[in-house]
Design a protein around this motif. Structure first.
Motif, PDB file in Angstrom:
ATOM      1  N   ARG A 161     -31.262 -64.590  20.145  1.00  0.00           N
ATOM      2  CA  ARG A 161     -29.876 -64.961  19.895  1.00  0.00           C
ATOM      3  C   ARG A 161     -28.983 -64.518  21.052  1.00  0.00           C
ATOM      4  O   ARG A 161     -28.035 -65.194  21.440  1.00  0.00           O
ATOM      5  CB  ARG A 161     -29.406 -64.310  18.589  1.00  0.00           C
ATOM      6  CG  ARG A 161     -28.024 -64.742  18.140  1.00  0.00           C
ATOM      7  CD  ARG A 161     -27.720 -64.165  16.762  1.00  0.00           C
ATOM      8  NE  ARG A 161     -27.743 -62.704  16.784  1.00  0.00           N
ATOM      9  CZ  ARG A 161     -26.665 -61.957  17.031  1.00  0.00           C
ATOM     10  NH1 ARG A 161     -25.514 -62.524  17.298  1.00  0.00           N
ATOM     11  NH2 ARG A 161     -26.753 -60.637  17.022  1.00  0.00           N
ATOM     12  N   LEU A 162     -29.303 -63.356  21.627  1.00  0.00           N
ATOM     13  CA  LEU A 162     -28.664 -62.853  22.830  1.00  0.00           C
ATOM     14  C   LEU A 162     -29.746 -62.564  23.862  1.00  0.00           C
ATOM     15  O   LEU A 162     -30.904 -62.356  23.511  1.00  0.00           O
ATOM     16  CB  LEU A 162     -27.877 -61.576  22.540  1.00  0.00           C
ATOM     17  CG  LEU A 162     -26.743 -61.662  21.506  1.00  0.00           C
ATOM     18  CD1 LEU A 162     -26.201 -60.277  21.215  1.00  0.00           C
ATOM     19  CD2 LEU A 162     -25.637 -62.572  22.001  1.00  0.00           C
ATOM     20  N   SER A 163     -29.388 -62.555  25.137  1.00  0.00           N
ATOM     21  CA  SER A 163     -30.334 -62.197  26.193  1.00  0.00           C
ATOM     22  C   SER A 163     -29.828 -60.957  26.911  1.00  0.00           C
ATOM     23  O   SER A 163     -28.622 -60.789  27.103  1.00  0.00           O
ATOM     24  CB  SER A 163     -30.498 -63.354  27.190  1.00  0.00           C
ATOM     25  OG  SER A 163     -31.056 -64.487  26.553  1.00  0.00           O
ATOM     26  N   ALA A 164     -30.764 -60.081  27.290  1.00  0.00           N
ATOM     27  CA  ALA A 164     -30.386 -58.853  27.985  1.00  0.00           C
ATOM     28  C   ALA A 164     -31.496 -58.462  28.945  1.00  0.00           C
ATOM     29  O   ALA A 164     -32.679 -58.683  28.663  1.00  0.00           O
ATOM     30  CB  ALA A 164     -30.130 -57.732  26.982  1.00  0.00           C
ATOM     31  N   HIS A 165     -31.114 -57.878  30.066  1.00  0.00           N
ATOM     32  CA  HIS A 165     -32.082 -57.472  31.092  1.00  0.00           C
ATOM     33  C   HIS A 165     -31.802 -56.041  31.514  1.00  0.00           C
ATOM     34  O   HIS A 165     -30.661 -55.667  31.807  1.00  0.00           O
ATOM     35  CB  HIS A 165     -31.984 -58.398  32.314  1.00  0.00           C
ATOM     36  CG  HIS A 165     -32.792 -57.932  33.482  1.00  0.00           C
ATOM     37  ND1 HIS A 165     -34.169 -57.996  33.526  1.00  0.00           N
ATOM     38  CD2 HIS A 165     -32.401 -57.368  34.671  1.00  0.00           C
ATOM     39  CE1 HIS A 165     -34.601 -57.524  34.669  1.00  0.00           C
ATOM     40  NE2 HIS A 165     -33.549 -57.130  35.382  1.00  0.00           N
ATOM     41  N   LEU A 166     -32.859 -55.214  31.531  1.00  0.00           N
ATOM     42  CA  LEU A 166     -32.786 -53.855  32.059  1.00  0.00           C
ATOM     43  C   LEU A 166     -33.691 -53.776  33.280  1.00  0.00           C
ATOM     44  O   LEU A 166     -34.910 -53.951  33.164  1.00  0.00           O
ATOM     45  CB  LEU A 166     -33.257 -52.845  31.013  1.00  0.00           C
ATOM     46  CG  LEU A 166     -32.415 -52.712  29.729  1.00  0.00           C
ATOM     47  CD1 LEU A 166     -33.122 -51.804  28.730  1.00  0.00           C
ATOM     48  CD2 LEU A 166     -31.035 -52.167  30.053  1.00  0.00           C
ATOM     49  N   PRO A 167     -33.140 -53.543  34.451  1.00  0.00           N
ATOM     50  CA  PRO A 167     -33.964 -53.453  35.661  1.00  0.00           C
ATOM     51  C   PRO A 167     -34.864 -52.225  35.613  1.00  0.00           C
ATOM     52  O   PRO A 167     -34.673 -51.330  34.782  1.00  0.00           O
ATOM     53  CB  PRO A 167     -32.926 -53.353  36.786  1.00  0.00           C
ATOM     54  CG  PRO A 167     -31.707 -52.794  36.133  1.00  0.00           C
ATOM     55  CD  PRO A 167     -31.704 -53.333  34.737  1.00  0.00           C
TER      56      PRO A 167
END
Length: 225
Positions: free
Chosen positions: A15-21
């Protein structure tokens, strides 16, 4: 519980997108199936997570890096964790937790509101008390007259920490397609102005409840049986 400390990259899609490097983080895999990714800051709130029911598959990506894929059972949401370097990996049996022990007034207030949900709004009905999420139980799960889910957090004195707590519950519960959309009610005998402002900004309704009035409704001396 399984604890893994690793340099990892995390991607959430749904539903949402998130990125942690890539960075060194703590990954918690709980016995209930939930997976939580923590940093060394940000207090107790995870950077990202997947709440149960979900499945965890461990494998290796095309470039040879170890990779976990956590998939939600009731939706297409996925949490992909690339483990570039594992520094620690251990499992621990924590046993059965007795749960949070509320003080007498707050516990009784929860019991009274569960029995008299009309104090929270006309047509409100109880689904269950202590509805469990991946980070703990929300006090009451209710339904409003339209059939929508309502999460209720109850305090004696409502402050900012209580609003933050309910916000985290709502974030988790709104990931569940069987519940969402879920709105929140912050109920307390007294709500501080700062907490009310924060709650309003986050779309959370504030309800001030009168403990003595609720006790009067439930006064055993007024019962016939």
């Amino acid at each position: 519980m399984r604890l893994v400390i690793a340099r990892c990259q995390v991607d959430y899609a749904g539903r949402l997108s998130a990125h942690l490097p890539p960075a060194t983080r703590v990954i918690m895999v709980k016995n209930d199936g939930s997976v939580l990714v923590h940093s060394d800051g940000g207090s107790y709130k995870p950077l990202n997570w997947m709440s149960p029911p979900c499945t965890l598959r461990e494998g290796v990506a095309d470039d040879g890096v170890a990779e976990w894929v956590v998939s939600a059972t009731k939706s297409d949401d996925t949490l992909r964790i690339r483990l570039e370097e594992v520094l620690h990996d251990s499992s621990h049996d924590l046993g059965v937790d007795p749960g949070l022990q509320k003080d007498g007034v707050e516990k009784h207030l929860q019991e009274l509101l569960a029995e008299h949900t009309s104090a929270l709004g006309v047509g409100m009905s109880l689904v269950r008390r202590e509805y469990m999420t991946a980070i703990g139980p929300v006090d009451l799960l209710c339904k409003d007259p339209a059939g929508a889910s309502v999460a209720v957090e109850i305090k004696r004195r409502g402050d900012i920490d209580g609003v933050e707590q309910l916000t985290r519950y709502l974030e988790l519960m709104n990931r569940d397609p069987g519940l969402r959309p879920v709105r929140g009610i912050f109920a307390a005998q007294e709500i501080k102005p700062q907490a009310r402002v924060l709650a309003t900004d986050r779309g959370i309704e504030c309800v001030v409840v009168n403990y003595d009035e609720l006790r009067g409704i439930d006064d055993p001396s007024l019962r016939l049986f």
